[in-house]
Design a protein around this motif. Structure first.
Motif, PDB file in Angstrom:
ATOM      1  N   LYS A 101      27.739 -23.545  -8.257  1.00  0.00           N
ATOM      2  CA  LYS A 101      28.496 -23.124  -9.443  1.00  0.00           C
ATOM      3  C   LYS A 101      28.615 -21.611  -9.563  1.00  0.00           C
ATOM      4  N   TYR A 102      27.703 -20.878  -8.914  1.00  0.00           N
ATOM      5  CA  TYR A 102      27.694 -19.427  -9.058  1.00  0.00           C
ATOM      6  C   TYR A 102      27.686 -18.769  -7.675  1.00  0.00           C
ATOM      7  N   ARG A 103      28.257 -17.569  -7.649  1.00  0.00           N
ATOM      8  CA  ARG A 103      28.226 -16.789  -6.417  1.00  0.00           C
ATOM      9  C   ARG A 103      26.890 -16.048  -6.336  1.00  0.00           C
ATOM     10  N   VAL A 104      25.938 -16.693  -5.758  1.00  0.00           N
ATOM     11  CA  VAL A 104      24.584 -16.143  -5.655  1.00  0.00           C
ATOM     12  C   VAL A 104      24.052 -16.379  -4.248  1.00  0.00           C
ATOM     13  N   ASP A 105      23.075 -15.568  -3.914  1.00  0.00           N
ATOM     14  CA  ASP A 105      22.367 -15.749  -2.648  1.00  0.00           C
ATOM     15  C   ASP A 105      21.073 -16.495  -2.971  1.00  0.00           C
ATOM     16  N   PRO A 106      20.921 -17.728  -2.524  1.00  0.00           N
ATOM     17  CA  PRO A 106      19.729 -18.511  -2.889  1.00  0.00           C
ATOM     18  C   PRO A 106      18.428 -17.914  -2.361  1.00  0.00           C
ATOM     19  N   LYS A 107      18.518 -16.944  -1.456  1.00  0.00           N
ATOM     20  CA  LYS A 107      17.325 -16.324  -0.907  1.00  0.00           C
ATOM     21  C   LYS A 107      17.010 -14.981  -1.565  1.00  0.00           C
ATOM     22  N   LYS A 108      17.661 -14.677  -2.677  1.00  0.00           N
ATOM     23  CA  LYS A 108      17.410 -13.447  -3.402  1.00  0.00           C
ATOM     24  C   LYS A 108      16.871 -13.779  -4.799  1.00  0.00           C
ATOM     25  N   VAL A 109      16.157 -12.821  -5.359  1.00  0.00           N
ATOM     26  CA  VAL A 109      15.532 -12.995  -6.669  1.00  0.00           C
ATOM     27  C   VAL A 109      16.401 -12.333  -7.726  1.00  0.00           C
ATOM     28  N   SER A 110      16.655 -13.038  -8.812  1.00  0.00           N
ATOM     29  CA  SER A 110      17.403 -12.491  -9.934  1.00  0.00           C
ATOM     30  C   SER A 110      16.429 -12.243 -11.078  1.00  0.00           C
ATOM     31  N   ALA A 111      16.209 -10.971 -11.410  1.00  0.00           N
ATOM     32  CA  ALA A 111      15.274 -10.613 -12.479  1.00  0.00           C
ATOM     33  C   ALA A 111      15.984 -10.643 -13.819  1.00  0.00           C
ATOM     34  N   GLU A 112      15.486 -11.438 -14.732  1.00  0.00           N
ATOM     35  CA  GLU A 112      16.097 -11.552 -16.054  1.00  0.00           C
ATOM     36  C   GLU A 112      15.392 -10.685 -17.087  1.00  0.00           C
ATOM     37  N   PRO A 114       0.803  -1.228   0.000  1.00  0.00           N
ATOM     38  CA  PRO A 114       0.000   0.000   0.000  1.00  0.00           C
ATOM     39  C   PRO A 114       0.834   1.275   0.000  1.00  0.00           C
ATOM     40  N   LYS A 115       1.927   1.309   0.728  1.00  0.00           N
ATOM     41  CA  LYS A 115       2.754   2.517   0.771  1.00  0.00           C
ATOM     42  C   LYS A 115       3.434   2.751  -0.576  1.00  0.00           C
ATOM     43  N   LEU A 116       3.892   1.677  -1.191  1.00  0.00           N
ATOM     44  CA  LEU A 116       4.524   1.826  -2.493  1.00  0.00           C
ATOM     45  C   LEU A 116       3.511   2.283  -3.542  1.00  0.00           C
ATOM     46  N   VAL A 117       2.342   1.671  -3.588  1.00  0.00           N
ATOM     47  CA  VAL A 117       1.322   2.033  -4.575  1.00  0.00           C
ATOM     48  C   VAL A 117       0.905   3.490  -4.414  1.00  0.00           C
ATOM     49  N   ALA A 118       0.883   3.978  -3.183  1.00  0.00           N
ATOM     50  CA  ALA A 118       0.485   5.356  -2.921  1.00  0.00           C
ATOM     51  C   ALA A 118       1.611   6.353  -3.156  1.00  0.00           C
ATOM     52  N   GLY A 119       2.748   5.902  -3.689  1.00  0.00           N
ATOM     53  CA  GLY A 119       3.813   6.830  -4.039  1.00  0.00           C
ATOM     54  C   GLY A 119       5.069   6.684  -3.222  1.00  0.00           C
ATOM     55  N   GLY A 120       5.150   5.726  -2.329  1.00  0.00           N
ATOM     56  CA  GLY A 120       6.313   5.567  -1.469  1.00  0.00           C
ATOM     57  C   GLY A 120       7.480   4.885  -2.167  1.00  0.00           C
ATOM     58  N   SER A 121       8.538   4.678  -1.435  1.00  0.00           N
ATOM     59  CA  SER A 121       9.752   4.082  -1.965  1.00  0.00           C
ATOM     60  C   SER A 121       9.655   2.554  -1.915  1.00  0.00           C
ATOM     61  N   PRO A 122      10.156   1.855  -2.918  1.00  0.00           N
ATOM     62  CA  PRO A 122      10.058   0.386  -2.959  1.00  0.00           C
ATOM     63  C   PRO A 122      11.170  -0.299  -2.187  1.00  0.00           C
ATOM     64  N   ASP A 123      11.382   0.075  -0.958  1.00  0.00           N
ATOM     65  CA  ASP A 123      12.500  -0.474  -0.185  1.00  0.00           C
ATOM     66  C   ASP A 123      12.364  -1.974   0.019  1.00  0.00           C
ATOM     67  N   ALA A 124      11.159  -2.444   0.348  1.00  0.00           N
ATOM     68  CA  ALA A 124      10.969  -3.867   0.628  1.00  0.00           C
ATOM     69  C   ALA A 124      11.242  -4.705  -0.617  1.00  0.00           C
ATOM     70  N   ALA A 125      10.783  -4.241  -1.775  1.00  0.00           N
ATOM     71  CA  ALA A 125      11.018  -4.992  -3.008  1.00  0.00           C
ATOM     72  C   ALA A 125      12.493  -4.985  -3.392  1.00  0.00           C
ATOM     73  N   LEU A 126      13.165  -3.853  -3.220  1.00  0.00           N
ATOM     74  CA  LEU A 126      14.584  -3.778  -3.547  1.00  0.00           C
ATOM     75  C   LEU A 126      15.401  -4.737  -2.694  1.00  0.00           C
ATOM     76  N   ALA A 127      15.031  -4.871  -1.439  1.00  0.00           N
ATOM     77  CA  ALA A 127      15.781  -5.739  -0.532  1.00  0.00           C
ATOM     78  C   ALA A 127      15.678  -7.202  -0.927  1.00  0.00           C
ATOM     79  N   MET A 128      14.710  -7.573  -1.729  1.00  0.00           N
ATOM     80  CA  MET A 128      14.538  -8.972  -2.101  1.00  0.00           C
ATOM     81  C   MET A 128      15.274  -9.322  -3.398  1.00  0.00           C
ATOM     82  N   LEU A 129      15.828  -8.322  -4.089  1.00  0.00           N
ATOM     83  CA  LEU A 129      16.543  -8.571  -5.345  1.00  0.00           C
ATOM     84  C   LEU A 129      18.012  -8.897  -5.081  1.00  0.00           C
ATOM     85  N   ASP A 130      18.613  -9.634  -6.009  1.00  0.00           N
ATOM     86  CA  ASP A 130      20.042  -9.898  -5.875  1.00  0.00           C
ATOM     87  C   ASP A 130      20.831  -8.633  -6.218  1.00  0.00           C
TER      88      ASP A 130
END
Length: 424
Positions: free
Chosen positions: A355-366, A213-229
């Motif tokens: 095989k890769y240096r990745v965080d398995p708990k993060k999302v990689s957007a292709e 709700p905060k993001l849709v109303a114009g806020g910063s996407p902090d929570a979504a950014l934290a989930m990305l690799d």
């Protein structure tokens, strides 16, 4: 017409002593010259009785017939009243039962059905919309097309009824509208439990990027950014800091400028799915196809910005303060609401951590392919800019083909063009 009785025996023929015929016929048959033509038959005044009539008449002269009491006639008078107040059945002049006349109910029914068919024919679009909003659309997977319907002028969405005349009225709200595969299987280098966790992680990310709700109303996407690799987060952050037609934050996140459009509530109608497939030795690839529908009312500057060729916000998208999310004063016509439809087709990867240096708990957007219904074209400031019917815009009209933003039959390809929508 008189009926001839049985003839009496003929008297013996008496002749004169001299042999002369007393009748004067001189022994000639008086009926020899009689011709029984049609005119003679029609002029006959006596009718011969039938054989059975003569037989019954002779029998009844000695033994009159007896009434068995099995039939009644209209000349017999009223019969004996029956029990429980039931009236005797009517009879015809021959004593046979006459069927009762039942009340005629078919005529009023036919009239009502005719009126209903005429009303439905006059408002076929409204009837289609009524059905779709109460029973839902067909399956939203590719291969099941949904008809394009014109918007109804009689069902204008308002603050109290923001989903009126919209197929999304029957959709689920929030993340509950996102369908996940049942019983995920082990894929690539990941076990079934790991694949299930990755599916949930992708669902949580798209919810944070489009339903917060905060993001849709114009806020910063902090929570979504934290989930990305690391790589994906860096790309999204650069688009927020320097929005442009190439790096538009709207491709990543759904936000509305609160000075222009305010969500009616925190409810967002959602329909879509997440699927997964093996990505060779790399791991797992996951794809999403989700449609989000937002109900909005005008912000305090909605009228002024509608008259402006290019809406602009006062601050860069990256530093839009959360304080702007607070409620603002209503403006004229705020009871009229509008809807913006966002459809996103995204692809995410989960690489093998061995095989890769990745965080398995993060999302990689292709890859992300967005499509917006009812948002100003050519504005790349990181916000969506819906149009309200009470504030006719002066911006250039869309030039692309007309499409139904609720139609999920065709897959999204590329960035598309600025299309004309058939409804919102």
């Amino acid at each position: 017409m008189p009926i001839a009785e049985d003839p009496e025996p003929r008297p013996s023929e008496d002749r004169a002593p001299d042999g002369a015929d007393p009748s004067g016929a001189d022994g000639k048959d008086p009926f020899a010259d009689l011709v029984l033509d049609e005119e003679f038959i029609r002029g006959a005044t006596v009718k011969e009785q039938a054989g059975r009539t003569r037989m019954l008449s002779a029998r009844w002269q000695h033994t009159p017939p007896v009434d068995p009491g099995g039939r009644r006639s209209v000349n017999d008078g009223p019969g004996k009243a029956k029990r429980f107040g039931r009236t005797p059945k009517p009879v015809d002049p021959w004593g046979s039962s006459r069927p009762r006349r039942r009340p005629e109910w078919r005529t009023p029914l036919y009239v009502l059905l005719t009126v209903a068919v005429l009303l439905a024919a006059l408002n076929i679009d409204g009837l289609r919309s009524w059905y779709s909003t109460r029973f839902g659309d067909a399956s939203d997977r590719p291969g099941s097309a949904q008809p394009v319907a014109k918007p109804s002028a009689t069902l204008r969405p308002t603050v109290d009824h923001p989903w009126a005349d919209s197929p999304a009225e029957s959709w689920a709200s929030g993340a509950a509208g996102i369908e996940l595969p049942k019983d995920p299987q082990a894929t690539g280098t990941f076990s079934a439990e790991q694949v299930a966790a990755q599916l949930n992680l992708v669902r949580d990310y798209v919810a944070a990027a489009n339903l917060d709700p905060k993001l849709v109303a114009g806020g910063s996407p902090d929570a979504a950014l934290a989930m990305l690799d690391t790589v994906s987060r860096g790309t999204a952050s650069r688009s927020l800091a320097h929005p442009s037609p190439v790096d538009d934050p709207s491709s990543w996140f759904t936000r509305f400028d609160p000075l222009e459009a305010i969500p009616v509530s925190a409810e967002v109608k959602v329909r879509g799915w997440i699927s997964y497939e093996a990505d060779g030795e790399n791991g797992v690839r996951m794809k999403t196809d989700i449609t989000y529908v937002y109900a909005l009312r005008p912000g305090p500057e909605a009228a002024r910005r509608a008259a402006s060729p290019r809406p602009a916000t006062g601050l860069p998208a990256a530093v839009q303060p959360v304080g702007l999310v607070t409620p603002v004063a209503d403006v004229a016509g705020d009871t009229w609401t509008t809807r913006t439809i966002v459809r996103r087709s995204d692809t995410f990867r989960f690489h093998d951590p061995a095989k890769y240096r990745v965080d398995p708990k993060k999302v990689s957007a292709e890859l992300t392919v967005p499509s917006f219904g009812n948002s100003a074209c050519g504005v790349n400031d990181g916000f969506l800019h819906p149009e309200f019917d009470q504030f006719p815009p002066v911006r250039p009209n869309p030039t692309g083909p007309t499409r139904d933003p609720y139609d999920r039959d065709k897959a999204l390809e590329g960035q598309g063009t600025c299309n004309v929508i058939s409804r919102s």
